[in-house]
Design a protein around this motif. Sequence first.
Motif, PDB file in Angstrom:
ATOM      1  N   LEU A  13       0.859  -0.889  -0.110  1.00  0.00           N
ATOM      2  CA  LEU A  13       0.162   0.450   0.023  1.00  0.00           C
ATOM      3  C   LEU A  13       1.162   1.265  -0.063  1.00  0.00           C
ATOM      4  CD1 LEU A  13      -2.716   1.256   0.424  1.00  0.00           C
ATOM      5  CD2 LEU A  13      -2.173   1.103   2.831  1.00  0.00           C
ATOM      6  N   ARG A  14       0.238   2.144  -0.676  1.00  0.00           N
ATOM      7  CA  ARG A  14       0.994   3.965  -0.963  1.00  0.00           C
ATOM      8  C   ARG A  14       0.305   4.497  -0.452  1.00  0.00           C
ATOM      9  NH1 ARG A  14       2.887   6.997  -5.795  1.00  0.00           N
ATOM     10  NH2 ARG A  14       3.895   8.408  -4.647  1.00  0.00           N
ATOM     11  N   LEU A  15       0.304   5.621  -0.335  1.00  0.00           N
ATOM     12  CA  LEU A  15      -0.552   5.929   1.001  1.00  0.00           C
ATOM     13  C   LEU A  15       0.174   7.664   0.438  1.00  0.00           C
ATOM     14  CD1 LEU A  15      -2.300   5.457   3.602  1.00  0.00           C
ATOM     15  CD2 LEU A  15      -3.166   5.657   1.952  1.00  0.00           C
ATOM     16  N   TRP A  16       0.082   9.081  -0.641  1.00  0.00           N
ATOM     17  CA  TRP A  16       0.612  10.118  -0.028  1.00  0.00           C
ATOM     18  C   TRP A  16      -0.819  11.320  -0.565  1.00  0.00           C
ATOM     19  CZ3 TRP A  16      -0.178   6.992  -4.305  1.00  0.00           C
ATOM     20  CH2 TRP A  16      -0.588   7.005  -5.501  1.00  0.00           C
ATOM     21  N   ARG A  17      -0.567  12.501  -0.164  1.00  0.00           N
ATOM     22  CA  ARG A  17      -1.547  13.417  -0.287  1.00  0.00           C
ATOM     23  C   ARG A  17      -1.286  14.371  -1.213  1.00  0.00           C
ATOM     24  NH1 ARG A  17      -3.073  16.319   5.114  1.00  0.00           N
ATOM     25  NH2 ARG A  17      -4.624  14.639   4.994  1.00  0.00           N
ATOM     26  N   GLU A  18      -1.922  14.894  -2.045  1.00  0.00           N
ATOM     27  CA  GLU A  18      -1.957  15.949  -3.139  1.00  0.00           C
ATOM     28  C   GLU A  18      -1.569  16.956  -2.840  1.00  0.00           C
ATOM     29  OE1 GLU A  18      -0.683  15.092  -6.075  1.00  0.00           O
ATOM     30  OE2 GLU A  18      -1.084  12.875  -6.325  1.00  0.00           O
ATOM     31  N   LYS A  29      -0.127  -2.478  -4.353  1.00  0.00           N
ATOM     32  CA  LYS A  29       0.507  -3.170  -5.946  1.00  0.00           C
ATOM     33  C   LYS A  29       0.514  -4.692  -5.433  1.00  0.00           C
ATOM     34  CE  LYS A  29       4.748  -3.179  -8.143  1.00  0.00           C
ATOM     35  NZ  LYS A  29       6.086  -2.512  -8.166  1.00  0.00           N
ATOM     36  N   THR A  30       0.216  -5.674  -6.117  1.00  0.00           N
ATOM     37  CA  THR A  30       0.152  -6.732  -5.707  1.00  0.00           C
ATOM     38  C   THR A  30       1.320  -7.800  -5.850  1.00  0.00           C
ATOM     39  OG1 THR A  30      -0.937  -7.623  -7.952  1.00  0.00           O
ATOM     40  CG2 THR A  30      -2.185  -7.112  -6.887  1.00  0.00           C
ATOM     41  N   THR A  31       1.444  -8.358  -4.524  1.00  0.00           N
ATOM     42  CA  THR A  31       3.024  -8.800  -4.743  1.00  0.00           C
ATOM     43  C   THR A  31       2.266 -10.518  -5.745  1.00  0.00           C
ATOM     44  OG1 THR A  31       1.941 -10.201  -2.398  1.00  0.00           O
ATOM     45  CG2 THR A  31       3.547  -7.958  -2.343  1.00  0.00           C
ATOM     46  N   ALA A  32       1.549 -11.156  -5.773  1.00  0.00           N
ATOM     47  CA  ALA A  32       1.492 -12.011  -6.914  1.00  0.00           C
ATOM     48  C   ALA A  32       1.511 -12.063  -7.918  1.00  0.00           C
ATOM     49  CB  ALA A  32       0.554 -12.344  -7.170  1.00  0.00           C
ATOM     50  N   ASP A  33       1.841 -10.567  -8.669  1.00  0.00           N
ATOM     51  CA  ASP A  33       1.515 -10.646 -10.108  1.00  0.00           C
ATOM     52  C   ASP A  33       2.212  -9.850 -10.719  1.00  0.00           C
ATOM     53  OD1 ASP A  33      -0.948  -9.347  -9.762  1.00  0.00           O
ATOM     54  OD2 ASP A  33      -2.016  -9.913 -11.120  1.00  0.00           O
ATOM     55  N   ASP A  34       2.954  -8.394  -9.152  1.00  0.00           N
ATOM     56  CA  ASP A  34       3.285  -7.008  -9.403  1.00  0.00           C
ATOM     57  C   ASP A  34       2.225  -6.168  -9.948  1.00  0.00           C
ATOM     58  OD1 ASP A  34       5.146  -6.058  -8.203  1.00  0.00           O
ATOM     59  OD2 ASP A  34       6.196  -6.103 -10.729  1.00  0.00           O
ATOM     60  N   GLN A  35       0.531  -6.522 -10.613  1.00  0.00           N
ATOM     61  CA  GLN A  35      -0.209  -5.480 -10.480  1.00  0.00           C
ATOM     62  C   GLN A  35      -0.744  -3.973 -10.427  1.00  0.00           C
ATOM     63  OE1 GLN A  35      -3.941  -7.059 -11.361  1.00  0.00           O
ATOM     64  NE2 GLN A  35      -4.931  -4.946 -12.222  1.00  0.00           N
ATOM     65  N   GLU A  36      -0.508  -3.342 -10.385  1.00  0.00           N
ATOM     66  CA  GLU A  36      -0.811  -1.524  -9.579  1.00  0.00           C
ATOM     67  C   GLU A  36      -2.027  -0.930  -9.893  1.00  0.00           C
ATOM     68  OE1 GLU A  36       1.812   2.153  -8.429  1.00  0.00           O
ATOM     69  OE2 GLU A  36       2.690   0.483  -8.680  1.00  0.00           O
ATOM     70  N   LEU A  37      -2.584  -0.888  -8.810  1.00  0.00           N
ATOM     71  CA  LEU A  37      -4.206  -0.610  -9.194  1.00  0.00           C
ATOM     72  C   LEU A  37      -4.256   1.073  -8.022  1.00  0.00           C
ATOM     73  CD1 LEU A  37      -6.110  -3.642  -7.198  1.00  0.00           C
ATOM     74  CD2 LEU A  37      -6.235  -2.736  -9.952  1.00  0.00           C
TER      75      LEU A  37
END
Length: 66
Positions: A13-18, A29-37
């Motif tokens: 999980l990545r969190l940031w404030r604009e 980011k899923t660890t299984a297939d490296d997909q980023e949402l």
Amino acid sequence: MEERLSLGQVYLLRLWREPQDQIWRASLKTTADDQELAFANLDELFVYLLRQTEATGEPRPKLPSA
């Protein structure tokens, strides 16, 4: 395609404030297939996670209202 949870899923999980609008953004980011949402706000992230966990068929407890 939306991946459903079977027994579990590991995310980074990545969190940031604009700076311009002070809205919190998120990505998973899923660890299984490296997909980023990417999520435009925390509500979108929470809805995604709730939908993923509803796929298990187990009832989730009610969240306290803010």
